[in-house]
Design an enzyme around this catalytic site. Structure first.
Site, PDB file in Angstrom:
ATOM      1  N   ASP A  43       0.857  -1.187   0.000  1.00  0.00           N
ATOM      2  CA  ASP A  43       0.000   0.000   0.000  1.00  0.00           C
ATOM      3  C   ASP A  43       0.896   1.240   0.000  1.00  0.00           C
ATOM      4  O   ASP A  43       1.775   1.384   0.864  1.00  0.00           O
ATOM      5  CB  ASP A  43      -0.913  -0.005   1.236  1.00  0.00           C
ATOM      6  CG  ASP A  43      -1.953   1.095   1.175  1.00  0.00           C
ATOM      7  OD1 ASP A  43      -3.048   0.832   0.673  1.00  0.00           O
ATOM      8  OD2 ASP A  43      -1.651   2.221   1.609  1.00  0.00           O
TER       9      ASP A  43
ATOM     10  N   GLU B 299      -4.688   2.293  -4.346  1.00  0.00           N
ATOM     11  CA  GLU B 299      -3.233   2.339  -4.265  1.00  0.00           C
ATOM     12  C   GLU B 299      -2.684   1.045  -3.653  1.00  0.00           C
ATOM     13  O   GLU B 299      -1.556   1.028  -3.160  1.00  0.00           O
ATOM     14  CB  GLU B 299      -2.794   3.556  -3.429  1.00  0.00           C
ATOM     15  CG  GLU B 299      -3.153   3.491  -1.946  1.00  0.00           C
ATOM     16  CD  GLU B 299      -4.550   4.020  -1.652  1.00  0.00           C
ATOM     17  OE1 GLU B 299      -4.830   4.283  -0.461  1.00  0.00           O
ATOM     18  OE2 GLU B 299      -5.353   4.183  -2.582  1.00  0.00           O
TER      19      GLU B 299
END
Length: 503
Positions: free
Chosen positions: A381, A424
């Site tokens: 992430d 993301e």
């Protein structure tokens, strides 16, 4: 030879003669109906294949236009939310900061015009300087955006510039009311798609062709049955299309009477429609042959003896058309493969998507159960990605995602698998890898990302990521494995980010 020996093969009475004649006629009619059925089946199959191909090409072009209009709307809303815009509305005597932002946005995103318009339709600021509003007066739409507080978009064709253009008006809010609006203009790029015998065209809200692979079609209109809106304005020149006398689905284009198939991709967009015009010459030739065959069979039925010849001709045509059907099938297979790739690949980063990632996880779990080969997964992430979007804009955020995917692919092994499964968030699968080996590889990736910032024309964006690593177990399912990796990722974030934690 005696006369009676020549005539012994002929019928000796009217009944026998009529029976033989009816038999020959039945053979001729059976051959005719059989050939008609075969040709109709080939025509129907090829029409369906061509319609599917045309719809796929039009849908892909529509997706490109929607992506372009989405980027334009993001730019307009970004301009409307700039601090320099709000400061200018509060103090119009200091326009320098706003003008610098307008010029920079116009140059960076290749916009053809930016206007700041007040509720009375007056231009407060613009870039470039001295640029007049377009002839169709989009200020009315801008005022509508101000009154309702909602963005307004329009797709038009400007004859003077011979260019299809997107206009987008976004309201500038002060408190809970709109105080002005930002109007931007951007040219629409070409929509040509590499497809077999298919060309594209786009009609605006008035049904006028505003964007086309063939520039000769511009400013023409399509038949009303292919338009979603009301009939086009009077005075426009319709595209020279006539109905085919042989196939209702096929149209004849221009003085050359070129057979085409017109497919429309209907979407929720109200300001344009995308149409695919496919070359249907091969199908129309089949229909012509069918028509010629009907005439031949009519003569054969009246002469009776032509039935055998018709059957031979039908088999010969059937062999000749197999190659055409085979080529069309090969093209359909290629398009299906392309569609399958689009369904399993992330459009932005060109990484496999979540569906492809779960499929690979299922494969690795089966390999672990059967061959006892270890593997690890890592949930990745990007740290503070929302802050990157807020500070630099969503376009820069997209470039960060692409940069992360490229650096990651250059760092990991060829056998490793990187998939984008969220905004993301990425999933890294490391086959034939233990926990210790996986930690070393992911740590190397973390160092490379931290040491390789994204260099842009006007700024450098540095970023890191957090990761959660876990090793697969034989009793695991996909959800169990992903849940452990998520817990490790959460632990990495809670521990300060820019690190890898193991579950």
């Amino acid at each position: 030879m005696p006369l009676h020996s020549k005539s012994r093969w002929l019928p000796q009475d009217s009944f026998s003669f009529g029976a033989i004649t009816l038999l020959l006629l039945a053979v001729a009619l059976f051959s005719w109906f059989t050939s008609q059925h075969w040709i109709n089946q080939r025509i129907l199959t090829q029409l369906q294949e061509l319609q599917q191909q045309s719809y796929l090409v039009a849908a892909t072009a529509t997706q490109d236009l929607q992506q372009g209009s989405g980027q334009i709307s993001d730019i307009a809303q970004t301009l409307a939310s700039l601090s320099s815009t709000r400061q200018f509305l509060q103090n119009p005597r200091q326009p320098d900061a706003l003008q610098a932002d307008l010029d920079r946005f116009g140059e960076r995103f290749r916009l053809n015009g930016i206007w700041l318009i007040d509720p009375q339709g007056q231009v407060l600021a613009q870039s470039p300087a001295g640029l007049a509003l377009p002839s169709f007066n989009p200020a009315n739409g801008a005022r509508q955006a101000e009154q309702h507080g909602q963005p307004l978009r329009r797709f038009v064709f400007e004859p003077g510039r011979r260019q299809a253009t997107f206009y987008y008006a976004a309201p500038v809010m002060q408190g809970d009311r709109p105080a002005a609006s930002v109007l931007i203009r951007a040219d629409v790029q070409g929509i040509s798609r590499q497809a077999f015998r298919i060309e594209l065209l786009v009609t605006d809200a008035n049904g006028i062709i505003s964007l086309a692979d063939n520039p000769d079609w511009l400013l023409h209109t399509l038949p009303e049955r292919h338009l979603r809106s009301a009939p086009p304005p009077s005075g426009t020149m319709p595209l020279p299309i006539t109905m085919s006398p042989l196939l209702p689905q096929v149209l004849l284009l221009g003085p050359q009477k070129a057979p085409v198939l017109l497919a429309t991709h209907r979407t929720t967009e109200r300001d344009y429609q995308v149409h695919a015009m496919a070359n249907a010459e091969h199908i129309y030739q089949l229909a012509k042959e069918q028509d010629r065959l009907a005439a031949i069979v009519t003569l054969a039925a009246t002469g009776s003896l032509w039935g055998g010849l018709l059957t031979l001709l039908t088999f010969k045509r059937d062999r000749r058309h197999r190659l055409t059907v085979s080529r069309a099938n090969n093209e359909l297979v290629r398009l299906n493969q392309q569609l399958k790739q689009m369904a399993t690949t992330d459009f932005l980063t060109h990484c496999p998507n979540r569906r492809a990632g779960e499929t690979r996880l299922q494969f690795e779990l089966a390999n672990l159960l059967r061959h006892h080969q270890p593997f690890c997964i890592v949930m990745l992430d990007i740290d503070h990605f929302k802050h990157i979007n807020d500070q630099y804009g969503h376009d820069t955020g997209d470039q960060v995602l692409r940069h992360f995917a490229k650096v990651s692919r250059d760092t990991i092994r060829d056998t490793d698998f990187l998939a984008r499964i969220g905004g993301e968030e990425f999933l890294l699968i490391l086959p034939q890898t233990t926990r210790q080996q996986g930690m070393a590889l992911v740590q190397r990736l973390l160092d490379n990302i931290a040491g390789t910032p994204l260099y842009l024309a006007d700024k450098t964006v540095g970023y890191t990521f957090s990761g959660g690593l876990t090793q697969g177990r034989e009793e695991d399912g996909i959800n169990d494995l992903l849940a452990r990796a998520d817990r490790a990722l959460y632990q990495a974030k809670e521990s300060g980010r820019c690190r890898i934690c193991v579950e």
